[in-house]
Design an enzyme around this catalytic site. Structure first.
Site, PDB file in Angstrom:
ATOM      1  N   ARG A 244      -3.853  -9.708  -7.284  1.00 21.38           N
ATOM      2  CA  ARG A 244      -3.760 -10.215  -5.913  1.00 21.38           C
ATOM      3  C   ARG A 244      -4.663 -11.447  -5.740  1.00 21.38           C
ATOM      4  O   ARG A 244      -5.043 -12.081  -6.702  1.00 21.38           O
ATOM      5  CB  ARG A 244      -4.104  -9.074  -4.949  1.00 21.38           C
ATOM      6  CG  ARG A 244      -3.135  -7.877  -5.118  1.00 21.38           C
ATOM      7  CD  ARG A 244      -3.376  -6.809  -4.098  1.00 21.38           C
ATOM      8  NE  ARG A 244      -3.182  -7.313  -2.753  1.00 21.38           N
ATOM      9  CZ  ARG A 244      -3.640  -6.696  -1.653  1.00 21.38           C
ATOM     10  NH1 ARG A 244      -4.305  -5.558  -1.772  1.00 21.38           N
ATOM     11  NH2 ARG A 244      -3.431  -7.214  -0.466  1.00 21.38           N
TER      12      ARG A 244
ATOM     13  N   LEU B  23      -5.354   1.416  -4.130  1.00 23.20           N
ATOM     14  CA  LEU B  23      -3.906   1.634  -4.161  1.00 23.20           C
ATOM     15  C   LEU B  23      -3.227   0.495  -4.911  1.00 23.20           C
ATOM     16  O   LEU B  23      -2.374   0.711  -5.779  1.00 23.20           O
ATOM     17  CB  LEU B  23      -3.371   1.698  -2.727  1.00 23.20           C
ATOM     18  CG  LEU B  23      -3.879   2.891  -1.898  1.00 23.20           C
ATOM     19  CD1 LEU B  23      -3.877   2.554  -0.423  1.00 23.20           C
ATOM     20  CD2 LEU B  23      -3.025   4.111  -2.170  1.00 23.20           C
ATOM     21  N   SER B  24      -3.587  -0.726  -4.552  1.00 28.62           N
ATOM     22  CA  SER B  24      -2.977  -1.906  -5.183  1.00 28.62           C
ATOM     23  C   SER B  24      -3.808  -2.320  -6.387  1.00 28.62           C
ATOM     24  O   SER B  24      -4.975  -1.927  -6.526  1.00 28.62           O
ATOM     25  CB  SER B  24      -2.907  -3.051  -4.172  1.00 28.62           C
ATOM     26  OG  SER B  24      -4.213  -3.445  -3.771  1.00 28.62           O
TER      27      SER B  24
ATOM     28  N   HIS C 259     -15.188  -5.906  -1.646  1.00 35.38           N
ATOM     29  CA  HIS C 259     -15.384  -7.302  -2.041  1.00 35.38           C
ATOM     30  C   HIS C 259     -16.535  -7.968  -1.299  1.00 35.38           C
ATOM     31  O   HIS C 259     -16.806  -9.145  -1.525  1.00 35.38           O
ATOM     32  CB  HIS C 259     -14.084  -8.091  -1.792  1.00 35.38           C
ATOM     33  CG  HIS C 259     -12.856  -7.334  -2.176  1.00 35.38           C
ATOM     34  ND1 HIS C 259     -12.614  -6.950  -3.484  1.00 35.38           N
ATOM     35  CD2 HIS C 259     -11.812  -6.836  -1.449  1.00 35.38           C
ATOM     36  CE1 HIS C 259     -11.463  -6.273  -3.522  1.00 35.38           C
ATOM     37  NE2 HIS C 259     -10.966  -6.186  -2.305  1.00 35.38           N
TER      38      HIS C 259
ATOM     39  N   GLU D 291     -14.304   4.554  -8.308  1.00 37.19           N
ATOM     40  CA  GLU D 291     -13.719   3.584  -7.381  1.00 37.19           C
ATOM     41  C   GLU D 291     -12.207   3.576  -7.560  1.00 37.19           C
ATOM     42  O   GLU D 291     -11.724   3.506  -8.694  1.00 37.19           O
ATOM     43  CB  GLU D 291     -14.294   2.200  -7.716  1.00 37.19           C
ATOM     44  CG  GLU D 291     -13.666   1.068  -6.945  1.00 37.19           C
ATOM     45  CD  GLU D 291     -14.179  -0.300  -7.408  1.00 37.19           C
ATOM     46  OE1 GLU D 291     -14.962  -0.379  -8.376  1.00 37.19           O
ATOM     47  OE2 GLU D 291     -13.761  -1.292  -6.788  1.00 37.19           O
TER      48      GLU D 291
ATOM     49  N   ASP E  47     -25.508  -0.667  -2.829  1.00 37.12           N
ATOM     50  CA  ASP E  47     -26.887  -0.178  -2.909  1.00 37.12           C
ATOM     51  C   ASP E  47     -26.975   1.300  -2.525  1.00 37.12           C
ATOM     52  O   ASP E  47     -27.784   2.042  -3.082  1.00 37.12           O
ATOM     53  CB  ASP E  47     -27.797  -1.000  -1.986  1.00 37.12           C
ATOM     54  CG  ASP E  47     -28.136  -2.374  -2.566  1.00 37.12           C
ATOM     55  OD1 ASP E  47     -27.729  -2.665  -3.713  1.00 37.12           O
ATOM     56  OD2 ASP E  47     -28.795  -3.156  -1.855  1.00 37.12           O
TER      57      ASP E  47
ATOM     58  N   ARG F 239     -10.132 -10.834  -4.085  1.00 38.65           N
ATOM     59  CA  ARG F 239     -10.113  -9.377  -4.332  1.00 38.65           C
ATOM     60  C   ARG F 239     -10.494  -9.039  -5.774  1.00 38.65           C
ATOM     61  O   ARG F 239     -10.570  -7.863  -6.139  1.00 38.65           O
ATOM     62  CB  ARG F 239      -8.720  -8.798  -4.049  1.00 38.65           C
ATOM     63  CG  ARG F 239      -8.301  -8.917  -2.606  1.00 38.65           C
ATOM     64  CD  ARG F 239      -6.969  -8.232  -2.353  1.00 38.65           C
ATOM     65  NE  ARG F 239      -6.334  -8.777  -1.177  1.00 38.65           N
ATOM     66  CZ  ARG F 239      -6.576  -8.370   0.079  1.00 38.65           C
ATOM     67  NH1 ARG F 239      -7.419  -7.392   0.306  1.00 38.65           N
ATOM     68  NH2 ARG F 239      -5.961  -8.948   1.094  1.00 38.65           N
TER      69      ARG F 239
ATOM     70  N   TYR G 208       0.796  -1.236   0.000  1.00 42.00           N
ATOM     71  CA  TYR G 208       0.000   0.000   0.000  1.00 42.00           C
ATOM     72  C   TYR G 208       0.827   1.285   0.000  1.00 42.00           C
ATOM     73  O   TYR G 208       0.252   2.370  -0.041  1.00 42.00           O
ATOM     74  CB  TYR G 208      -0.961  -0.013   1.199  1.00 42.00           C
ATOM     75  CG  TYR G 208      -1.933  -1.172   1.142  1.00 42.00           C
ATOM     76  CD1 TYR G 208      -2.830  -1.299   0.088  1.00 42.00           C
ATOM     77  CD2 TYR G 208      -1.949  -2.160   2.131  1.00 42.00           C
ATOM     78  CE1 TYR G 208      -3.713  -2.358   0.011  1.00 42.00           C
ATOM     79  CE2 TYR G 208      -2.832  -3.228   2.081  1.00 42.00           C
ATOM     80  CZ  TYR G 208      -3.711  -3.324   1.009  1.00 42.00           C
ATOM     81  OH  TYR G 208      -4.591  -4.372   0.931  1.00 42.00           O
TER      82      TYR G 208
HETATM   83  C1  DQA Z   1      -7.505  -1.854  -1.311  1.00 42.55           C
HETATM   84  C2  DQA Z   1      -7.546  -3.292  -1.818  1.00 42.55           C
HETATM   85  C3  DQA Z   1      -8.470  -4.144  -0.981  1.00 42.55           C
HETATM   86  O1  DQA Z   1      -8.502  -5.480  -1.471  1.00 42.55           O
HETATM   87  C4  DQA Z   1      -7.994  -4.180   0.468  1.00 42.55           C
HETATM   88  O2  DQA Z   1      -8.904  -4.901   1.255  1.00 42.55           O
HETATM   89  C5  DQA Z   1      -7.729  -2.828   1.015  1.00 42.55           C
HETATM   90  C6  DQA Z   1      -7.152  -1.801   0.171  1.00 42.55           C
HETATM   91  C7  DQA Z   1      -6.463  -0.997  -2.053  1.00 42.55           C
HETATM   92  O3  DQA Z   1      -6.548   0.225  -1.960  1.00 42.55           O
HETATM   93  O4  DQA Z   1      -5.559  -1.545  -2.703  1.00 42.55           O
HETATM   94  O5  DQA Z   1      -7.917  -2.607   2.207  1.00 42.55           O
HETATM   95  O6  DQA Z   1      -8.779  -1.264  -1.510  1.00 42.55           O
END
Ligand code: DQA
Length: 149
Positions: free
Chosen positions: A109, A103-104, A82, A100, A89, A113, A25
């Site tokens: 992954r 970061l990753s 997830h 949306e 909703d 996810r 992150y």
């Molecule tokens: C996240 C990715 C999600 O899978 C994870 O649970 C996070 C951070 C990201 O910003 O990469 O908490 O949303």
């Protein structure tokens, strides 16, 4: 130019950014990311109001409260991405343009996810660019809102 207000919503565990799994992150704290968002918003002649919560219902309430105060939502729902039909909703209910961000790169992954409940109610998703994901997401949202008006 119309002045726009964007709600930046951060989901669970993102309050720990900087110390939480920095290899995934990054090393910036949430406060630093919010500062970068504020600076980017100024360049875009917009403003950002940031809210972080570890609680699903608080995030749902923040989405409801955005109506009439903000023109769009930038959301990193973190793990709720997830799992949460309630967040999905809420976004559908308020009908505010939503971007949306992650970061990753959630698709590189674990398999759990790979599915997002948010993406089908978002105008788009940006994933995998670290803190830049937020800035790119903000740019995309503001451009989208300005094109609409
Ligand atoms: C996240 C990715 C999600 O899978 C994870 O649970 C996070 C951070 C990201 O910003 O990469 O908490 O949303």
């Amino acid at each position: 130019m119309q002045s726009l207000s964007i709600l930046a919503l951060h989901g669970p565990n993102l309050n720990l950014l900087g110390q939480r799994e920095p290899g995934i992150y990054g090393s910036l704290t949430l406060a630093e990311i919010n500062r970068l968002l504020e600076q980017e918003a100024i360049k875009l002649q917009a403003k950002v109001v940031a809210v972080q919560s570890n609680h699903e219902g608080v995030l749902v309430d923040a989405i409801h409260d955005a109506v009439g105060k903000h023109q769009g939502i930038l959301i990193n729902a973190a793990a709720y991405t997830h799992t949460s039909v309630a967040l999905r909703d809420a976004i559908a209910a308020v009908n505010l343009p939503t971007v949306e961000v992650h970061l990753s790169n959630i698709y590189r992954r674990e398999e759990f996810r790979h599915h997002s409940y948010i993406s089908s109610v978002a105008i788009g998703q940006i994933s995998g660019f670290g803190a830049q994901s937020y800035l790119l997401g903000l740019q995309a949202l503001v451009h989208h809102l300005r094109e609409k008006s």
